[in-house]
Scaffold this motif. Structure first.
Motif, PDB file in Angstrom:
ATOM      1  N   VAL A 137     -53.366 -58.320  -6.273  1.00  0.00           N
ATOM      2  CA  VAL A 137     -52.193 -58.700  -6.889  1.00  0.00           C
ATOM      3  C   VAL A 137     -51.819 -59.189  -8.447  1.00  0.00           C
ATOM      4  CG1 VAL A 137     -51.598 -59.768  -4.909  1.00  0.00           C
ATOM      5  CG2 VAL A 137     -51.978 -61.209  -6.476  1.00  0.00           C
ATOM      6  N   VAL A 138     -52.732 -59.854  -9.465  1.00  0.00           N
ATOM      7  CA  VAL A 138     -52.303 -59.918  -9.965  1.00  0.00           C
ATOM      8  C   VAL A 138     -52.753 -58.564 -11.551  1.00  0.00           C
ATOM      9  CG1 VAL A 138     -53.212 -62.667 -10.066  1.00  0.00           C
ATOM     10  CG2 VAL A 138     -55.153 -60.705 -10.973  1.00  0.00           C
ATOM     11  N   LEU A 139     -53.512 -57.717 -11.288  1.00  0.00           N
ATOM     12  CA  LEU A 139     -53.081 -56.895 -11.218  1.00  0.00           C
ATOM     13  C   LEU A 139     -51.420 -56.115 -11.909  1.00  0.00           C
ATOM     14  CD1 LEU A 139     -56.405 -54.799  -9.970  1.00  0.00           C
ATOM     15  CD2 LEU A 139     -56.177 -55.779 -11.701  1.00  0.00           C
ATOM     16  N   PRO A 140     -51.721 -55.632 -12.759  1.00  0.00           N
ATOM     17  CA  PRO A 140     -50.235 -55.330 -13.371  1.00  0.00           C
ATOM     18  C   PRO A 140     -49.491 -54.046 -12.815  1.00  0.00           C
ATOM     19  CG  PRO A 140     -51.545 -54.642 -15.022  1.00  0.00           C
ATOM     20  CD  PRO A 140     -51.912 -55.611 -14.288  1.00  0.00           C
ATOM     21  N   THR A 141     -50.863 -53.288 -12.307  1.00  0.00           N
ATOM     22  CA  THR A 141     -50.006 -51.890 -11.833  1.00  0.00           C
ATOM     23  C   THR A 141     -50.005 -52.167  -9.767  1.00  0.00           C
ATOM     24  OG1 THR A 141     -52.517 -50.713 -12.027  1.00  0.00           O
ATOM     25  CG2 THR A 141     -50.555 -50.165 -13.223  1.00  0.00           C
ATOM     26  N   HIS A 142     -50.163 -53.352  -9.913  1.00  0.00           N
ATOM     27  CA  HIS A 142     -50.014 -52.968  -7.928  1.00  0.00           C
ATOM     28  C   HIS A 142     -49.407 -53.189  -7.544  1.00  0.00           C
ATOM     29  CE1 HIS A 142     -52.673 -55.065  -4.023  1.00  0.00           C
ATOM     30  NE2 HIS A 142     -50.793 -55.567  -4.590  1.00  0.00           N
ATOM     31  N   PHE A 143     -47.929 -53.064  -8.331  1.00  0.00           N
ATOM     32  CA  PHE A 143     -47.164 -53.248  -7.935  1.00  0.00           C
ATOM     33  C   PHE A 143     -46.593 -52.164  -8.303  1.00  0.00           C
ATOM     34  CE2 PHE A 143     -47.715 -57.832  -6.999  1.00  0.00           C
ATOM     35  CZ  PHE A 143     -47.414 -58.092  -5.708  1.00  0.00           C
ATOM     36  N   SER A 144     -46.790 -51.063  -8.233  1.00  0.00           N
ATOM     37  CA  SER A 144     -46.011 -49.982  -9.602  1.00  0.00           C
ATOM     38  C   SER A 144     -44.873 -48.775  -8.812  1.00  0.00           C
ATOM     39  CB  SER A 144     -47.210 -49.122 -10.444  1.00  0.00           C
ATOM     40  OG  SER A 144     -48.181 -48.101  -9.422  1.00  0.00           O
ATOM     41  N   THR A 145     -45.786 -48.534  -7.486  1.00  0.00           N
ATOM     42  CA  THR A 145     -44.881 -48.096  -6.882  1.00  0.00           C
ATOM     43  C   THR A 145     -43.014 -48.701  -5.540  1.00  0.00           C
ATOM     44  OG1 THR A 145     -46.821 -48.693  -4.774  1.00  0.00           O
ATOM     45  CG2 THR A 145     -46.844 -46.676  -6.705  1.00  0.00           C
ATOM     46  N   ALA A 146     -43.363 -49.423  -6.300  1.00  0.00           N
ATOM     47  CA  ALA A 146     -42.487 -50.860  -5.126  1.00  0.00           C
ATOM     48  C   ALA A 146     -41.265 -49.385  -5.393  1.00  0.00           C
ATOM     49  CB  ALA A 146     -42.268 -52.087  -6.265  1.00  0.00           C
ATOM     50  N   TYR A 147     -40.801 -49.374  -6.651  1.00  0.00           N
ATOM     51  CA  TYR A 147     -39.943 -47.724  -6.047  1.00  0.00           C
ATOM     52  C   TYR A 147     -39.270 -46.897  -5.329  1.00  0.00           C
ATOM     53  CZ  TYR A 147     -41.918 -44.750  -7.531  1.00  0.00           C
ATOM     54  OH  TYR A 147     -43.300 -43.901  -7.915  1.00  0.00           O
ATOM     55  N   ARG A 148     -40.267 -46.983  -4.637  1.00  0.00           N
ATOM     56  CA  ARG A 148     -40.701 -46.159  -3.176  1.00  0.00           C
ATOM     57  C   ARG A 148     -39.681 -46.563  -2.278  1.00  0.00           C
ATOM     58  NH1 ARG A 148     -46.004 -42.495  -3.414  1.00  0.00           N
ATOM     59  NH2 ARG A 148     -45.916 -41.983  -5.129  1.00  0.00           N
ATOM     60  N   ALA A 149     -38.947 -47.869  -1.838  1.00  0.00           N
ATOM     61  CA  ALA A 149     -38.938 -48.574  -0.776  1.00  0.00           C
ATOM     62  C   ALA A 149     -37.379 -47.650  -1.187  1.00  0.00           C
ATOM     63  CB  ALA A 149     -39.582 -49.956  -0.939  1.00  0.00           C
ATOM     64  N   PHE A 150     -36.966 -47.553  -2.012  1.00  0.00           N
ATOM     65  CA  PHE A 150     -35.402 -47.345  -1.494  1.00  0.00           C
ATOM     66  C   PHE A 150     -35.709 -46.526  -1.502  1.00  0.00           C
ATOM     67  CE2 PHE A 150     -35.414 -50.962  -4.769  1.00  0.00           C
ATOM     68  CZ  PHE A 150     -33.839 -51.424  -4.432  1.00  0.00           C
ATOM     69  N   LEU A 151     -36.432 -45.797  -0.950  1.00  0.00           N
ATOM     70  CA  LEU A 151     -36.497 -44.013  -0.837  1.00  0.00           C
ATOM     71  C   LEU A 151     -37.184 -44.475   0.741  1.00  0.00           C
ATOM     72  CD1 LEU A 151     -38.503 -41.979  -4.049  1.00  0.00           C
ATOM     73  CD2 LEU A 151     -35.708 -42.674  -2.869  1.00  0.00           C
ATOM     74  N   GLU A 152     -37.125 -45.106   1.393  1.00  0.00           N
ATOM     75  CA  GLU A 152     -37.533 -45.717   3.367  1.00  0.00           C
ATOM     76  C   GLU A 152     -36.784 -45.840   3.784  1.00  0.00           C
ATOM     77  OE1 GLU A 152     -40.743 -47.889   2.744  1.00  0.00           O
ATOM     78  OE2 GLU A 152     -42.331 -46.406   1.315  1.00  0.00           O
ATOM     79  N   GLN A 153     -37.093 -45.989   4.716  1.00  0.00           N
ATOM     80  CA  GLN A 153     -35.729 -46.276   5.986  1.00  0.00           C
ATOM     81  C   GLN A 153     -36.474 -47.041   6.741  1.00  0.00           C
ATOM     82  OE1 GLN A 153     -32.479 -46.371   5.403  1.00  0.00           O
ATOM     83  NE2 GLN A 153     -31.955 -47.187   6.910  1.00  0.00           N
ATOM     84  N   PRO A 154     -36.196 -48.483   7.221  1.00  0.00           N
ATOM     85  CA  PRO A 154     -35.653 -49.085   6.270  1.00  0.00           C
ATOM     86  C   PRO A 154     -36.454 -49.723   5.541  1.00  0.00           C
ATOM     87  CG  PRO A 154     -36.644 -51.151   8.016  1.00  0.00           C
ATOM     88  CD  PRO A 154     -36.807 -48.664   8.427  1.00  0.00           C
ATOM     89  N   ASP A 212     -37.479 -52.026   2.012  1.00  0.00           N
ATOM     90  CA  ASP A 212     -38.159 -53.163   2.497  1.00  0.00           C
ATOM     91  C   ASP A 212     -37.844 -53.815   0.310  1.00  0.00           C
ATOM     92  OD1 ASP A 212     -40.330 -55.127   2.576  1.00  0.00           O
ATOM     93  OD2 ASP A 212     -42.038 -54.277   2.504  1.00  0.00           O
ATOM     94  N   LEU A 213     -37.787 -54.994   1.042  1.00  0.00           N
ATOM     95  CA  LEU A 213     -37.273 -55.979  -0.534  1.00  0.00           C
ATOM     96  C   LEU A 213     -38.194 -56.825  -1.017  1.00  0.00           C
ATOM     97  CD1 LEU A 213     -33.313 -55.890  -0.584  1.00  0.00           C
ATOM     98  CD2 LEU A 213     -34.776 -54.482  -1.094  1.00  0.00           C
ATOM     99  N   ALA A 214     -39.964 -57.149   0.038  1.00  0.00           N
ATOM    100  CA  ALA A 214     -41.046 -57.911  -0.527  1.00  0.00           C
ATOM    101  C   ALA A 214     -41.076 -57.216  -1.985  1.00  0.00           C
ATOM    102  CB  ALA A 214     -41.232 -58.004   0.726  1.00  0.00           C
ATOM    103  N   PRO A 215     -41.043 -55.532  -1.573  1.00  0.00           N
ATOM    104  CA  PRO A 215     -42.584 -54.828  -3.398  1.00  0.00           C
ATOM    105  C   PRO A 215     -41.832 -55.335  -4.142  1.00  0.00           C
ATOM    106  CG  PRO A 215     -41.884 -53.577  -1.621  1.00  0.00           C
ATOM    107  CD  PRO A 215     -41.524 -54.950   0.000  1.00  0.00           C
ATOM    108  N   VAL A 216     -40.612 -54.803  -4.215  1.00  0.00           N
ATOM    109  CA  VAL A 216     -39.365 -55.085  -5.093  1.00  0.00           C
ATOM    110  C   VAL A 216     -39.181 -56.223  -5.929  1.00  0.00           C
ATOM    111  CG1 VAL A 216     -36.959 -54.962  -5.678  1.00  0.00           C
ATOM    112  CG2 VAL A 216     -37.988 -53.419  -4.307  1.00  0.00           C
ATOM    113  N   ALA A 217     -39.016 -57.796  -5.104  1.00  0.00           N
ATOM    114  CA  ALA A 217     -39.049 -59.128  -5.762  1.00  0.00           C
ATOM    115  C   ALA A 217     -40.441 -59.326  -6.337  1.00  0.00           C
ATOM    116  CB  ALA A 217     -38.813 -59.436  -4.374  1.00  0.00           C
ATOM    117  N   SER A 218     -42.244 -59.205  -5.449  1.00  0.00           N
ATOM    118  CA  SER A 218     -43.191 -59.252  -6.004  1.00  0.00           C
ATOM    119  C   SER A 218     -43.543 -58.429  -7.431  1.00  0.00           C
ATOM    120  CB  SER A 218     -43.883 -58.609  -4.914  1.00  0.00           C
ATOM    121  OG  SER A 218     -44.091 -59.252  -3.676  1.00  0.00           O
ATOM    122  N   SER A 219     -43.042 -57.002  -7.407  1.00  0.00           N
ATOM    123  CA  SER A 219     -42.867 -56.532  -8.725  1.00  0.00           C
ATOM    124  C   SER A 219     -42.177 -57.222 -10.091  1.00  0.00           C
ATOM    125  CB  SER A 219     -42.455 -55.019  -8.227  1.00  0.00           C
ATOM    126  OG  SER A 219     -42.469 -53.873  -9.806  1.00  0.00           O
TER     127      SER A 219
END
Length: 284
Positions: free
Chosen positions: A232-249, A251-258
């Motif tokens: 989780v400390v790696l800089p790219t670990h949450f690099s795909t968090a933006y995909r959360a907005f292309l899913e249903q429902p 999930d804002l958790a990875p966005v906040a972590s990013s």
């Protein structure tokens, strides 16, 4: 000058104006090429899809955004963002931030800027702000052009969520904007590292290359399950968090972590860049 005219001493420090630096950066061929590439990329993707042939006759229930790319205009825009939200976006950030100070050093203009004189930290801060604006503008242009190309090519339909419903166009536009913003947040670490390397190296390509190598190494380490939660400390670990907005429902958790991950890396690396540059011996 008469004997009664007051003598005005020159200001010891002359501020570097944001709009002046923005104009200077837009005059650089590297910046123009990067922004042009982002703007025309959706057209290139559209041509590639044309060469590849028509979409599958049935995409019902598909969970692959690549298969759904030609379903609607909104889905095409989402597909383009997914294509560019990883390595290409990191490369653009590396080029923009790696050129901040190293670019001036390579053009032998850094010493001139510092003898104008301009405060060193202000110089670095204004240049970083301009690079951030250019990066966000480039990603936004990419999204807008992708949506226009998609609507003109496949109609004004909204995003077809893989394995889910088809969204309305208005909702899709908001999600595309959120996706773009989250992708930009995911590049905070690259901006911080680029700012650090640009004050250490004298070559903008070396600084940009360092960011790219760090991205590759981080992605490799992130694929090693044995590292567990340490990833989780790696800089790219949450690099795909933006995909959360292309899913249903959504999930804002990875966005906040990013956001948290990016802010921590940007603050630490940015502070190191400011400390180093403020003490650096500039010889040329």
């Amino acid at each position: 000058m008469t004997a009664f005219e007051p003598v005005t001493a020159p200001s010891p420090l002359r501020p570097l104006r944001f709009r002046v630096e923005l104009a200077r950066q837009l005059s650089q061929w590297r910046v123009r090429i990067v922004l042009t590439l982002l703007a025309v990329l959706p057209v290139i993707v559209r041509v590639a899809l044309l060469v590849g042939g028509p979409p599958p006759s049935s995409t019902a229930g598909s969970t692959d955004l690549t298969t759904l790319a030609q379903a609607t205009g909104g889905t095409f825009a989402a597909f383009v963002l997914v294509l560019t939200g990883g390595f290409l976006a990191t490369l653009v950030a590396a080029l923009l931030f790696g050129d901040l100070i190293a670019g001036e050093a390579s053009r032998s203009t850094l010493k001139y800027l510092l003898t104008v004189p301009v405060p060193r930290l202000r110089l670095l801060g204004v240049k970083a702000a301009v690079a951030a604006v250019l990066l966000v503008a480039g990603l936004t242009a990419l999204m807008v052009v992708a949506l226009l190309v998609g609507v003109l090519s496949y109609g004004p339909g909204g995003i077809q969520v893989p394995g889910g419903p088809r969204l309305g166009l208005g909702d899709s536009v908001l999600r595309l904007l959120a996706t773009t913003a989250t992708a930009a947040v995911g590049l905070l670490w690259a901006a911080g590292l680029g700012a650090l390397l640009t004050v250490v190296a004298d070559s903008p390509l070396a600084a940009a290359g360092g960011v790219v190598l760090a991205s590759i190494l981080s992605r490799i380490l992130d694929q090693i399950p044995a590292l567990g939660d340490a990833r989780v400390v790696l800089p790219t670990h949450f690099s795909t968090a933006y995909r959360a907005f292309l899913e249903q429902p959504v999930d804002l958790a990875p966005v906040a972590s990013s956001l948290l991950n990016g802010l921590v890396w940007a603050i630490v690396l940015g502070a190191a860049a400011a400390w180093w540059f403020d003490r650096k011996d500039v010889k040329g």
